[in-house]
Design an enzyme around this catalytic site. Structure first.
Site, PDB file in Angstrom:
ATOM      1  N   GLU A   1      37.057   3.209  58.508  1.00  0.00           N
ATOM      2  CA  GLU A   1      37.407   2.001  57.741  1.00  0.00           C
ATOM      3  C   GLU A   1      38.919   1.794  57.685  1.00  0.00           C
ATOM      4  O   GLU A   1      39.388   0.675  57.554  1.00  0.00           O
ATOM      5  CB  GLU A   1      36.861   2.089  56.303  1.00  0.00           C
ATOM      6  CG  GLU A   1      35.428   1.618  56.171  1.00  0.00           C
ATOM      7  CD  GLU A   1      34.971   1.407  54.728  1.00  0.00           C
ATOM      8  OE1 GLU A   1      35.735   1.679  53.785  1.00  0.00           O
ATOM      9  OE2 GLU A   1      33.822   0.980  54.548  1.00  0.00           O
TER      10      GLU A   1
ATOM     11  N   HIS B   1      23.658  22.020  72.270  1.00  0.00           N
ATOM     12  CA  HIS B   1      22.379  21.903  72.971  1.00  0.00           C
ATOM     13  C   HIS B   1      21.847  20.474  72.943  1.00  0.00           C
ATOM     14  O   HIS B   1      20.669  20.242  73.187  1.00  0.00           O
ATOM     15  CB  HIS B   1      21.387  22.897  72.358  1.00  0.00           C
ATOM     16  CG  HIS B   1      21.880  24.314  72.488  1.00  0.00           C
ATOM     17  ND1 HIS B   1      21.508  25.150  73.512  1.00  0.00           N
ATOM     18  CD2 HIS B   1      22.797  25.009  71.749  1.00  0.00           C
ATOM     19  CE1 HIS B   1      22.127  26.309  73.389  1.00  0.00           C
ATOM     20  NE2 HIS B   1      22.928  26.254  72.328  1.00  0.00           N
TER      21      HIS B   1
ATOM     22  N   LYS C   1      27.267  -8.241  55.062  1.00  0.00           N
ATOM     23  CA  LYS C   1      26.846  -8.613  53.700  1.00  0.00           C
ATOM     24  C   LYS C   1      26.531 -10.099  53.653  1.00  0.00           C
ATOM     25  O   LYS C   1      25.506 -10.510  53.115  1.00  0.00           O
ATOM     26  CB  LYS C   1      27.955  -8.294  52.698  1.00  0.00           C
ATOM     27  CG  LYS C   1      28.209  -6.824  52.486  1.00  0.00           C
ATOM     28  CD  LYS C   1      29.246  -6.615  51.391  1.00  0.00           C
ATOM     29  CE  LYS C   1      29.663  -5.161  51.301  1.00  0.00           C
ATOM     30  NZ  LYS C   1      30.828  -4.945  50.453  1.00  0.00           N
TER      31      LYS C   1
HETATM   32  O1  LIG Z   1      32.275   1.307  45.256  1.00  0.00           O
HETATM   33  P1  LIG Z   1      31.783   0.031  45.795  1.00  0.00           P
HETATM   34  O2  LIG Z   1      32.606  -1.139  45.361  1.00  0.00           O
HETATM   35  O3  LIG Z   1      30.318  -0.168  45.473  1.00  0.00           O
HETATM   36  O4  LIG Z   1      31.927   0.050  47.364  1.00  0.00           O
HETATM   37  C1  LIG Z   1      31.283   1.008  48.163  1.00  0.00           C
HETATM   38  C2  LIG Z   1      31.815   1.012  49.552  1.00  0.00           C
HETATM   39  O5  LIG Z   1      31.732  -0.293  50.105  1.00  0.00           O
HETATM   40  C3  LIG Z   1      32.920  -0.607  50.816  1.00  0.00           C
HETATM   41  O6  LIG Z   1      33.683  -1.463  50.040  1.00  0.00           O
HETATM   42  C4  LIG Z   1      32.627  -1.286  52.103  1.00  0.00           C
HETATM   43  O7  LIG Z   1      31.827  -0.481  52.886  1.00  0.00           O
HETATM   44  C5  LIG Z   1      33.587   0.737  50.989  1.00  0.00           C
HETATM   45  O8  LIG Z   1      34.941   0.625  51.253  1.00  0.00           O
HETATM   46  C6  LIG Z   1      33.262   1.395  49.707  1.00  0.00           C
HETATM   47  O9  LIG Z   1      33.485   2.769  49.746  1.00  0.00           O
END
Ligand SMILES: O=P(O)(O)OC[C@H]1O[C@](O)(CO)[C@@H](O)[C@@H]1O
Length: 446
Positions: free
Chosen positions: A288, A309, A423
């Site tokens: 990320e 393996h 999302k």
């Molecule tokens: O703690 P939150 O806001 O639920 O986000 C969880 C995860 O989702 C993200 O924002 C996107 O994957 C991550 O950076 C983060 O760790």
């Protein structure tokens, strides 16, 4: 004081010392920018000084909350996704007995995880188990609006309240979220849960040394003071040490020198299954932080010797765009000596009297040499032993190196705009109110 060690010797037939040292001044400048909060994404660099800033009172509050949960529950379900659970899982698995689940006399609650997927079977089977168990919930979401944990919390909260009543459920639920924003903050305040705050200036994947990681780690019975001490020792060491001896700067510089030579994939390898989830945490941290603007090293991982393996063939002879970083543990916790066998049908008597770890270490060395011969540069990170202190050092080492490495790549290592794409498609497909336009457009594509 002994620290974790980095060795880059086995990269030097692929990149020259000059190619690594080319990043010397730049990496020092980036380290300073991280400490002074003057680089890209500087509103999210609160984690840099975190280990030295955590107070004894904060640690005590976390420990007391963990103790309260320990008295009430046999299982704690940590609900969170990404940085909101990976750090806790990484540390808990690294420090626990391999067969923790089967240790009936364990005085610490078993920590399970939910909200890290949307599998109906996972949730069904978890709820089926929890119905007959005294359980509590630690719900973690920095934004307080992430779908996966919110969905899991809705289900488990209902199950808990049905089982023990609203008043007792309140005692068994802890929420870790933003100080004032988000649905989880509103809900926690409304219900009167014990809460901890994730500081505004600490992003999810850098939050393992906040209550996000520390509370579940304390509940599992590990020493959070020692973990923070380890991180603090690495904070001070990396801040004060010259490039030549500075593991974080050397790691950042070497991986960027290799990347410039077309090594676009880094495989984090371990020879101890307890480290599997350290690699999962590391993958989010680096993936990320660096994977953006069409740039970045792809972080992958293998558990060895198991994966020799399965993935061993590819690493040895596949496309030569990979390099490998091995996490090695110098001293095991236990001792197992290989016995002599009178029939020697397995032809292993040449190993009789040797420790199993000696075989493992020779497998590690032999693999490292074979991979280098096969065209895979190798870095090695050595921990003197697997305990809270050195895991704390390792976490901070990876975090600070990631910040420096991201700055060398010239990206903002503290945002993750790309995560929004799935999302918004998911909400459009599920016809979430407010997504009418997107729903119309996406349906035309199906
Ligand atoms: O703690 P939150 O806001 O639920 O986000 C969880 C995860 O989702 C993200 O924002 C996107 O994957 C991550 O950076 C983060 O760790």
């Amino acid at each position: 004081m002994e620290h974790i060690k980095l060795s880059v010797d086995k990269t030097l037939s692929f990149v020259s010392r000059e190619e690594i040292f080319k990043f010397k001044e730049e990496s020092k400048k980036h380290l300073t920018a991280l400490h002074e909060g003057t680089g890209k994404g500087n509103d999210y660099t609160g984690w840099v000084e975190l280990p030295s800033q955590i107070t004894a009172a904060e640690l005590k509050d976390i420990q007391e909350t963990a103790n309260n949960l320990k008295e009430r529950v046999e299982v704690l379900v940590v609900i969170g996704i990404g940085g909101s659970y990976l750090g806790a899982k990484a540390v808990n698995d690294a420090l626990a007995n391999n067969f923790d689940m089967l240790q009936a006399d364990n005085e610490n609650p078993l920590v399970l995880y939910a909200g890290q997927n949307i599998s109906e079977d996972y949730l069904y089977e978890l709820m089926e188990i929890l119905e007959n168990i005294e359980f509590g919930i630690c719900v973690i979401s920095k934004s307080g609006t992430t779908t996966e944990p919110a969905l899991a919390f809705r289900l488990l909260k209902e199950l808990l309240e049905e089982g023990v009543g609203k008043e007792e459920a309140k005692e068994r639920i802890v929420a870790i979220t933003d100080e004032s924003k988000g649905a989880l903050r509103t809900l926690a305040d409304q219900e009167g849960y014990k809460t901890f705050i994730i500081p505004d200036n600490v992003g999810g994947r850098y939050s393992v040394l906040t209550p996000v990681g520390l509370l579940p780690i304390a509940v599992a019975g590990h020493d959070i003071t020692k973990l923070v001490e380890g991180a603090k020792s690495m904070q001070e060491y990396t801040f004060a040490t010259n490039f030549e001896e500075n593991p974080a700067l050397l790691y950042a510089a070497t991986r960027n020198a290799l990347y410039a030579k077309g090594k676009g994939i880094e495989i984090l390898a371990n020879y101890n299954p307890k480290l599997h989830n350290i690699a999962e945490w590391w993958k989010q941290l680096y993936g990320e932080s660096e994977g953006k603007e069409l740039k970045g090293i792809f972080p992958a991982s293998v558990d060895l010797t198991s994966d020799l393996h399965s993935m061993g063939q590819y690493i040895q002879e596949g496309q030569r765009n990979i390099f490998e970083t091995v996490i090695s543990i110098a001293k095991t916790k236990h001792k197992v000596v290989i016995p002599e066998d009178k029939d020697n049908l397995d032809k292993l008597n040449f190993l009789a009297g040797k420790r199993v770890d000696e075989v493992n270490k020779m497998a590690e060395l032999g693999t490292q040499l074979a991979h280098v011969d096969g065209g895979v540069p190798n870095l090695k990170i050595e921990l003197p032993e697997l305990n809270e202190f050195y895991i704390g050092e390792l976490l901070y080492f990876f975090e600070i190196a990631c910040g420096v490495s991201g700055y060398i790549l010239n990206v903002n290592p503290f945002d993750q705009p790309g995560v929004e794409a799935y999302k918004s498609n998911m909400f459009a497909l599920l016809e979430k109110p407010g997504f009418e336009e997107e729903t119309k457009k996406i349906k035309e594509r199906l």
